[in-house]
Scaffold this motif. Structure first.
Motif, PDB file in Angstrom:
ATOM      1  N   SER A 255       0.724  -1.176  -0.109  1.00 40.76           N
ATOM      2  CA  SER A 255      -0.135  -0.008   0.120  1.00 40.76           C
ATOM      3  C   SER A 255       0.983   1.139   0.061  1.00 40.76           C
ATOM      4  O   SER A 255       0.346   2.212  -0.600  1.00 40.76           O
ATOM      5  CB  SER A 255      -0.926   0.059   1.182  1.00 40.76           C
ATOM      6  OG  SER A 255      -0.309  -0.051   2.344  1.00 40.76           O
ATOM      7  N   GLU A 281      -1.575   3.173  -2.486  1.00 36.81           N
ATOM      8  CA  GLU A 281      -2.550   3.247  -1.829  1.00 36.81           C
ATOM      9  C   GLU A 281      -3.417   4.424  -2.548  1.00 36.81           C
ATOM     10  O   GLU A 281      -4.582   4.571  -2.325  1.00 36.81           O
ATOM     11  CB  GLU A 281      -2.392   3.342  -0.324  1.00 36.81           C
ATOM     12  CG  GLU A 281      -3.536   3.581   0.668  1.00 36.81           C
ATOM     13  CD  GLU A 281      -3.172   3.456   1.975  1.00 36.81           C
ATOM     14  OE1 GLU A 281      -3.762   3.112   2.843  1.00 36.81           O
ATOM     15  OE2 GLU A 281      -1.988   4.045   2.286  1.00 36.81           O
ATOM     16  N   ASP A 282      -2.866   5.659  -2.631  1.00 31.44           N
ATOM     17  CA  ASP A 282      -3.775   6.704  -3.129  1.00 31.44           C
ATOM     18  C   ASP A 282      -4.094   6.375  -4.591  1.00 31.44           C
ATOM     19  O   ASP A 282      -5.368   6.793  -4.897  1.00 31.44           O
ATOM     20  CB  ASP A 282      -2.560   8.002  -3.494  1.00 31.44           C
ATOM     21  CG  ASP A 282      -1.904   8.462  -1.988  1.00 31.44           C
ATOM     22  OD1 ASP A 282      -2.453   8.136  -1.099  1.00 31.44           O
ATOM     23  OD2 ASP A 282      -0.782   9.120  -2.038  1.00 31.44           O
ATOM     24  N   LYS A 285      -7.268   4.355  -3.965  1.00 28.70           N
ATOM     25  CA  LYS A 285      -8.387   5.318  -3.560  1.00 28.70           C
ATOM     26  C   LYS A 285      -9.078   5.916  -4.714  1.00 28.70           C
ATOM     27  O   LYS A 285     -10.366   5.810  -4.544  1.00 28.70           O
ATOM     28  CB  LYS A 285      -7.995   6.101  -2.570  1.00 28.70           C
ATOM     29  CG  LYS A 285      -7.746   5.774  -0.933  1.00 28.70           C
ATOM     30  CD  LYS A 285      -7.132   6.732  -0.310  1.00 28.70           C
ATOM     31  CE  LYS A 285      -6.512   6.187   1.080  1.00 28.70           C
ATOM     32  NZ  LYS A 285      -5.689   7.085   1.832  1.00 28.70           N
TER      33      LYS A 285
END
Length: 317
Positions: A255, A281-282, A285
């Motif tokens: 992540s 991880e960004d 999202k």
């Protein structure tokens, strides 16, 4: 149209190695998909995985799916459904920490088999990443390191069943998308087809083959290779007969892994970074909300964000 690429991995150990590596290279550059045979996971073990997966669906998931279909009135839809997939699924996480022991309704034998299958697929994924490194001219282990966050890569499995659908022209088994992550390994039903990829503007069937593993490349490999390899739109067409089994395992960056084009490839190709630098991880999202849309705006969105100053080099721990 060219024939769907099938790789016999046994040929990597003999005089046909260079020709086989060439097929892998062409598949990565022009298809984003290929199919592996003789990949080292025993046919008997794969038969056990398939048997237990189908038994589990019949025993614990089929009735729930029927109830969902009934509650939404899906048997009698008259227009295309664009916000729902005709699939029954559950998810497992293998890395960085397994959650297999926490998944409800799994019989002990099935739990044990899924854990072992995950371990064998993880090994195969890492072997494949090194073959890609070899074809790309990157040092061995580069892609694995690129995926390594503070706790290593993330690796999980989506177990899906696609039951018979009364209106396959109106409801997709799974809507068209590219996969967000790294490298995807799929054990699919060899009797009920449905998986298709988009190539040169046409939908092409991914042929069901007994005991094969289908490989496709995710968005992160497109970024790291600076566009040399591409993630490809694919979908699942629901069928009117038979339930299709699909076990897709996703070997993804950790992540907190920082993803960006490999400097050696940017230099070698003598072209600028075509892709942004971001934390995986960004990206996820953002992806969750736009999964079924074109991937290019996702990359553009990150290009528009000024890179945070803490984005350092690849962790090699």
């Amino acid at each position: 149209m060219a024939t769907f690429p099938v790789i016999n991995m046994e040929k990597l150990n003999g005089e046909e190695r260079s020709a086989t590596m060439e097929i892998i290279k062409d598949a990565c550059e022009n298809w984003g998909f290929f199919e592996l045979v003789n990949h080292g996971i025993s046919p008997e073990f794969m038969d056990t995985v398939e048997r237990l997966t189908k038994e589990h669906y019949k025993k614990t998931m089929e009735q729930r799916f029927k109830e969902m279909v009934s509650s939404k009135g899906l048997e009698s839809v008259q227009s295309e459904i664009t916000d729902l997939d005709w699939e029954s699924t559950f998810h497992l996480r293998h890395l960085p920490v397994s959650n297999i022991s926490e998944i409800p309704d799994l019989e002990q034998e099935y739990r044990k088999v899924l854990k072992e299958f995950g371990a064998q697929l993880e090994k195969l994924a890492e072997h494949l990443l090194d073959l890609l490194c070899e074809n790309l001219g990157l040092e061995k282990g580069y892609l694995k390191k690129a995926f390594y966050g503070a706790k290593g890569p993330t690796f999980g499995t989506k177990v899906s069943n696609y039951p018979p659908c009364p209106k396959p022209d109106l409801i997709k088994g799974l809507r068209a998308h590219t996969d967000a992550g790294g490298i995807i390994l799929l054990f699919q039903d060899d009797k009920v087809s449905g998986l298709q990829l988009l190539k040169d503007g046409e939908w092409v069937d991914v042929p069901p083959m007994r005991h094969s593993i289908v490989i496709n490349l995710g968005d992160q490999l497109e970024v790291i290779t600076n566009g040399k390899y591409k993630s490809v739109m694919h979908r699942v067409i629901a069928q009117t007969d038979g339930t299709r089994m699909s076990i897709a395992s996703f070997y993804n960056p950790g992540s907190d892994a920082v993803i960006y084009p490999a400097p050696a490839l940017v230099e070698k190709e003598k072209r600028e970074d075509l892709y942004p630098k971001f934390v995986f991880e960004d990206y996820m999202k953002l992806y969750v909300g736009v999964k079924f849309q074109a991937k290019e705006p996702r990359f553009e969105a990150f290009k528009a964000i000024e890179s945070p100053s803490n984005l350092g080099p690849i962790a090699t721990a």
